[in-house]
Scaffold this active site. Structure first.
Site: not given
Length: 778
Positions: A452-454, A456, A458, A576
């Protein structure tokens, strides 16, 4: 003539004719005879080959075939490839062998609808390490010989959700390497065998949902000190709760729905503060101790025990039942110390006796204070410390420097060598945090996975399980081997949080070289993608209207308010909050993601770019900020994170930094819940304006909160602030826009004291459309 006649007759009888024709016929006859004998020889050779092949199946394969014969119904034909003609069973469905060997190490056949008995032939598998037959229809008793020659190596035994019955065999004490035992939801009867105390490496012991009776064996608490989860619920256990359970280190202890009597031992307060305890639906009595882990439980943990009294229950204790306030007053106000009694017999005056009693009390108080101080020093010493590079805020684990030595700090020597702990940790086990999780590690590894994505923190995958269920799997770092206990503490804390507007953490996987977090998969991507990165192929491909935006804002506010409220005195902080960490489900409800992720990533040996956190930071404390490079369920992760403040001439404002409040730039400033309120205010401004939190204007760069505040102060038309896609609705809904904008401006006040609580901000958003005076918290 006679001889000639007889000779011809003889030739005819033998099938031989006179002349060339007779010779040819004889040759053909002999050729057929040779071919026939060759065919018979070939068939004989094939038969011999089959027999030899069958006899070539090793003894472990024969043991598995005995198991197959005991299966009466296999509706999915799972065992159809278990054939006697194979030389080895290593390629059979559900069978795994050791690397480079033909020795069976794992049998994994969960949820296959198999009906039958479990045969003792499985005890002949000399290297069996994992037996996983849960969620089938196996019946009958558990054979004592099942724990035969394979017993010393067996680490995992999953037989839950079957129809097994009979007593638990005493031979369970052979399972000296066993780490995970789950035989819950069967029909086992009789006592819990005390021999289970020999399984000293157990991490999970789940016996709930059976018909076990009798007392809980003494000594389990002292022997099974590695346990993380213990479930004896929904049986018919009687007697009292063993006081030595206070020696356990469990994070989940469930003794509910039994017939236990007596008082709750005060020693259970020694369990980890984050432990989840359940004593409900028993016959327990007396005051509830209010120490340690016991003080952190909700009323439901003690409900349906008519004899229990005291907080957190509404039933008050009688004066005679009130719990003792502590060891310092154990003698009671009317009971003089032994020294005072002796002195009184010696004829001392009342003043002398009072002085002695006061002196004794002060001495005991000093001892208690010193002991508590030492315990706190020891706790601080045991926390792994982090080092952070100066300048760019990057953090790096200090484990390599600290974990290989032993110190003596404070009053107690503290060993930093994690080798003993690592020996007790099953590497490569999937730990479920929710009873609704039905898949196991094998199914997860077999699932079709899509990146799905990368970011910072993982890579995030979407995994499609066998029954069409989708989960999101986040891969963390490959280090942190000595941080398992802290990682487990944090992940259990996050896993407890359940709310319709929060993405649930369902399970995790820990091994030396692999750490995974398994979440609910949220299909419609992130709010950031819906606002700033729409494409025709996006889950949300059209601009959001006002009703959808308001619904998302209200849902996110409810979720964050719940996070702030559910921590109680611990004051949980997300740290966050941003639009890429707010996901949208199939109903376009907001779901807050990545709660506690930065802390888990650090403990897993990864690195997260963040403002410098305080030493020993945890999700459950309001420590220094720790940013998460959030990939919202793997969709639309943001860029690098830096500190908020005026940009340098050669540096752009980081989008993530724009969510940080002004106090984030102060050195050693601890994150508070007002930090989250500010971040939420920025998200609300994103929803209203459709703009990125870091704005790139013609003359300068400015964060969104500052730009909106200046625009409002300059009394510019609201159309300059609002998203252009909302302009068509402004004539009818301007008052609602203004109310939402006012809430966002209050949440982004530069001073933390001027921001509302998240609960108040959520309540105000729920009242949008009405005239509402928003009161700022004190």
């Amino acid at each position: 003539m006679e001889d000639s006649s007889s000779s011809s007759s003889w030739r005819r009888d033998r099938g031989v004719s006179d002349g060339p024709a007779g010779v040819q016929k004889q040759v053909r006859h002999q050729r057929r005879a040779r071919i026939g004998s060759g065919c018979w020889g070939l068939l004989l050779a094939l038969l011999v080959t089959m027999i030899c092949g069958a006899s070539g199946l090793n003894s472990e394969g024969l043991a598995l075939l005995a198991f197959k014969r005991a299966v009466l119904d296999d509706p999915r034909q799972t065992l159809s490839d278990w054939n006697q003609g194979d030389a080895t069973p290593c390629n059979w469905t559900g069978i795994s062998c050791g690397a480079g060997s033909q020795s069976v190490e794992q049998i994994s056949l969960p949820r296959k609808r198999l009906l039958g008995r479990i045969v003792d032939d499985l005890g002949n598998l000399t290297n069996l390490r994992r037996l996983n037959l849960h969620d089938n229809a196996f019946f009958g008793s558990l054979p004592a010989d099942l724990f035969g020659s394979s017993a010393p190596l067996l680490k995992t035994l999953f037989l839950h959700n079957n129809n097994l019955s009979g007593p638990l065999p005493a031979s369970i004490d052979r399972l000296v390497a066993l780490q995970h035992l789950d035989i819950s939801n069967n029909g086992f009867v009789g006592d819990i065998p005390p021999q289970i105390a020999a399984c000293t490496r157990l991490l999970t012991l789940l016996l709930g949902g059976n018909d076990l009776s009798g007392p809980i064996p003494e000594g389990l608490g002292s022997a099974l000190t590695s346990l993380r989860s213990l479930d004896f619920s929904s049986n018919r256990l009687s007697g009292t709760i063993p006081p030595d359970f206070g020696n356990l280190t469990v994070l989940q202890l469930n003794l509910s729905s039994n017939q236990l009597q007596g008082a709750i031992p005060a020693s259970l307060g020694n369990l980890p503060d984050s432990a989840s305890l359940d004593f409900s639906s028993n016959n327990l009595s007396g005051p509830i101790p209010r120490d340690g882990a016991l003080a952190n439980q909700s009323p439901s943990a003690f409900s349906n025990n008519p004899g229990l009294c005291g907080a957190p229950l509404a039933t008050a204790c009688a004066p005679s039942e009130a719990p003792s306030p502590g060891a310092a007053s154990a003698l009671g106000p009317s009971s003089p110390s032994p020294a005072a009694v002796t002195m009184r017999k010696a004829g001392l005056s009342t003043k002398a006796l009072i002085a002695i009693v006061v002196g004794d009390s002060v001495g005991i108080l000093v001892i208690v204070i010193v002991f508590v101080y030492c315990l706190r020093r020891r706790s601080n010493c045991q926390k792994p410390k982090k080092r952070y590079e100066n300048g760019n805020g990057n953090n790096s684990s200090d484990n390599s420097a600290s974990n290989s030595q032993s110190w003596g700090l404070g009053c107690f020597p503290v060993s930093k060598d994690g080798s003993e702990a690592s020996e007790k940790i099953e590497q490569g086990e999937l730990t479920r945090l929710d009873s609704d999780v039905k898949f196991d590690l094998e199914e997860l590894l077999r699932a079709s996975a899509y990146v799905l994505g990368k970011s910072g923190v993982g890579i995030v995958y979407k995994a499609l399980l066998e029954e069409g269920v989708a989960v999101a799997v986040r891969r963390l770092g490959e280090g942190g081997a000595n941080s398992f206990k802290e990682f487990e503490h944090e992940v259990q804390l996050v896993g407890k949080i359940r709310h319709p507007n929060i993405v649930s953490l369902r399970a995790y996987y820990w091994a030396v070289d692999e750490k995974l977090l398994i979440y609910d998969f949220i299909p419609n991507g992130s709010l950031a993608q819906a606002l700033h990165a729409r494409t025709p192929d996006s889950p949300v491909s059209t601009p959001l209207n006002w009703a959808e935006r308001l619904k998302i804002a209200q849902g996110a506010a409810r979720g964050l308010a719940y996070i702030h409220a559910c921590g109680g005195k611990h004051k949980l902080v997300h740290r966050d909050i941003k639009s890429s960490n707010i996901l949208l489900d199939v109903d376009m409800e907001a779901r807050i993601s990545d709660l506690g992720l930065a802390r888990l990533q650090n403990l897993a040996g990864g690195s997260v770019i963040a403002p410098k956190p305080a030493e020993g930071e945890s999700l459950s404390t309001s420590s220094a900020p720790s940013s998460i490079q959030g990939l919202s369920g793997g969709l639309g992760g943001s860029g690098g994170v830096g500190r908020r403040g005026p940009p340098a001439s050669d540096q752009r404002i980081s989008p993530s930094a724009s969510y940080y409040p002004p106090e984030a730039s102060e050195a050693k400033k601890k994150a508070t819940q007002k930090w989250d309120v500010y971040s939420f205010g920025v998200v609300l401004l994103e929803i209203l304006t459709g703009r990125s939190p870091a704005m790139h204007l013609a003359s300068a760069e400015m964060d969104l909160a500052t730009w909106v505040r200046e625009t409002v102060e300059e009394r510019k038309p609201i159309s300059e602030v609002l998203d252009i896609h909302l302009c068509a609705e402004i004539s009818k809904l301007e008052s609602e826009f203004m109310e939402a904008l006012q809430i966002a401006l209050l949440c982004t006040e530069p001073s933390p004291e001027q921001r509302p609580t998240m609960g108040l901000a959520s309540h105000s958003l729920e009242q949008i459309g009405r005239k509402l005076e928003i009161c700022v918290s004190e």
